[in-house]
Design a protein around this motif. Structure first.
Motif, PDB file in Angstrom:
ATOM      1  N   LEU A 102       3.251   2.572   2.832  1.00  0.00           N
ATOM      2  CA  LEU A 102       2.483   2.570   4.075  1.00  0.00           C
ATOM      3  C   LEU A 102       2.402   1.196   4.729  1.00  0.00           C
ATOM      4  N   GLN A 103       2.093   0.169   3.937  1.00  0.00           N
ATOM      5  CA  GLN A 103       1.931  -1.181   4.487  1.00  0.00           C
ATOM      6  C   GLN A 103       2.412  -2.226   3.485  1.00  0.00           C
ATOM      7  N   PHE A 104       2.934  -3.315   4.026  1.00  0.00           N
ATOM      8  CA  PHE A 104       3.289  -4.475   3.212  1.00  0.00           C
ATOM      9  C   PHE A 104       2.722  -5.701   3.899  1.00  0.00           C
ATOM     10  N   HIS A 105       2.107  -6.563   3.116  1.00  0.00           N
ATOM     11  CA  HIS A 105       1.458  -7.726   3.711  1.00  0.00           C
ATOM     12  C   HIS A 105       1.536  -8.907   2.763  1.00  0.00           C
ATOM     13  N   ALA A 139      13.057   5.123  -0.616  1.00  0.00           N
ATOM     14  CA  ALA A 139      13.488   5.580   0.702  1.00  0.00           C
ATOM     15  C   ALA A 139      12.632   5.002   1.825  1.00  0.00           C
ATOM     16  N   THR A 140      11.362   4.724   1.537  1.00  0.00           N
ATOM     17  CA  THR A 140      10.443   4.299   2.594  1.00  0.00           C
ATOM     18  C   THR A 140      10.133   2.807   2.597  1.00  0.00           C
ATOM     19  N   VAL A 141      10.277   2.141   1.465  1.00  0.00           N
ATOM     20  CA  VAL A 141       9.836   0.752   1.407  1.00  0.00           C
ATOM     21  C   VAL A 141      10.708  -0.220   2.232  1.00  0.00           C
ATOM     22  N   PRO A 142      12.025  -0.012   2.383  1.00  0.00           N
ATOM     23  CA  PRO A 142      12.803  -0.962   3.195  1.00  0.00           C
ATOM     24  C   PRO A 142      12.297  -1.089   4.635  1.00  0.00           C
ATOM     25  N   LEU A 147       0.855  -1.179   0.000  1.00  0.00           N
ATOM     26  CA  LEU A 147       0.000   0.000   0.000  1.00  0.00           C
ATOM     27  C   LEU A 147       0.895   1.235   0.000  1.00  0.00           C
ATOM     28  N   VAL A 148       0.695   2.098  -0.999  1.00  0.00           N
ATOM     29  CA  VAL A 148       1.594   3.233  -1.210  1.00  0.00           C
ATOM     30  C   VAL A 148       0.776   4.498  -1.471  1.00  0.00           C
ATOM     31  N   GLN A 149       1.211   5.626  -0.892  1.00  0.00           N
ATOM     32  CA  GLN A 149       0.608   6.907  -1.233  1.00  0.00           C
ATOM     33  C   GLN A 149       1.095   7.344  -2.611  1.00  0.00           C
ATOM     34  N   ARG A 150       0.368   8.264  -3.204  1.00  0.00           N
ATOM     35  CA  ARG A 150       0.717   8.685  -4.559  1.00  0.00           C
ATOM     36  C   ARG A 150       2.034   9.462  -4.622  1.00  0.00           C
ATOM     37  N   ASP A 151       2.522   9.947  -3.455  1.00  0.00           N
ATOM     38  CA  ASP A 151       3.822  10.621  -3.450  1.00  0.00           C
ATOM     39  C   ASP A 151       4.974   9.635  -3.322  1.00  0.00           C
TER      40      ASP A 151
END
Length: 302
Positions: A34-37, A294-297, A26-30
């Motif tokens: 947000l979440q990984f499942h 930058a945010t996914v790890p 789940l990712v914001q458009r920027d």
């Protein structure tokens, strides 16, 4: 909302049955992840429409579905918001920062896709476990079941794999026969690939042979793709995705050895991030890519 409709083999055990998982991001458009499942249900493959829809709605929470764009590989489930389908080779290439090359997929099933710099494409295998999927997890799992039964025929077929398979499934040789005659999702067999790799890494020759034989099959499909595209002497990335290709070093090393013998300038590579991130890259605006990386790890570790 970005989502990869490819089930990957996981070493989870749910109510005694090994299963496969559907990675969902789940990712914001920027680009903020947000979440990984990993959606899982015992004995159910990651492509199950019911499992897909259930997990999407669980992650979406109070967000109206019409406000979420579903970007995915494979057949889209029922979804009231915008839906974008992404070609699997495009997502794998973008994940690796490439626009052309070969993608070798060895997960539950197996296939090879390729696109050249001048736009020529090829897509081989992926026909399912009866007609194809040569070199995939289902094939490896099926061979594991077969050697488990063959151990009973003569001591020369002895392998630690037989004990591990029976323990994993909670079966005896007699009930294994009954098990094999029932209908199962292909993910149930494919999940045994993890056991085969564990036993092979411990030095078991029969388990090692199963992995190398499967790698040979995928290499032969790759040979056909290389020949049809006419790129045996060219330099292209060769990207390996799918849980078997990414998690079994024995399999991957044998596969690369065989492929580089007929296409020595290919550059084998296994992306560190899961393919679902490539789906997100394909669906996001280009300016959001850096924020995603930058945010996914952090999300993947949580």
């Amino acid at each position: 909302f970005f989502f990869q409709a490819e089930d990957g083999i996981r070493d989870y055990k749910v109510t005694g049955v090994q299963t496969c998982a559907l990675p969902i991001l789940l990712v914001q458009r920027d680009g903020t992840a947000l979440q990984f499942h990993n959606a899982m249900r015992p004995g159910v493959g990651g492509r199950s429409p019911g499992l897909i829809e259930e997990t999407i709605r669980l992650l979406a929470g109070a967000t109206p579905p019409t406000d979420i764009t579903l970007v995915m590989v494979g057949k889209a489930p029922r979804w009231p918001g915008p839906t974008i389908r992404i070609d699997e080779i495009a997502s794998a290439l973008r994940l690796s920062g490439e626009t052309a090359g070969l993608v070798a997929i060895a997960g539950t099933g197996a296939r090879v896709q390729g696109v050249t710099r001048d736009g020529r494409e090829v897509n081989l295998d992926g026909y399912g476990p009866v007609l194809g999927d040569r070199g995939g997890g289902y094939q490896i799992g099926l061979q594991a079941l077969r050697v488990t039964m063959r151990v009973r025929e003569h001591p020369r077929h002895a392998t630690l794999l037989a004990e591990k398979v029976l323990a994993s499934l909670g079966l005896t040789p007699k009930t294994l026969i009954e098990f094999s005659l029932k209908q199962h999702d292909r993910s149930v067999f494919a999940a045994l690939a993890r056991l085969v790799d564990d036993v092979a890494r411990a030095g078991d020759p029969i388990a090692t042979a199963i992995l190398k034989n499967a790698a040979t099959d995928l290499a032969e499909t790759t040979r056909d793709a290389v020949d049809r595209l006419g790129i045996a002497a060219d330099t292209y990335p060769l990207i390996g995705i799918g849980s078997v290709a990414k998690k079994s070093d024995i399999y991957w090393q044998e596969y690369c050895r065989l492929v580089l013998a007929f296409a020595p300038h290919l550059k084998p590579h296994r992306p560190a991030l899961p393919p679902v991130v490539g789906v997100a890259i394909a669906g996001l605006p280009p300016a959001s890519k850096d924020r995603l990386f930058a945010t996914v790890p952090t999300i993947l570790k949580s």
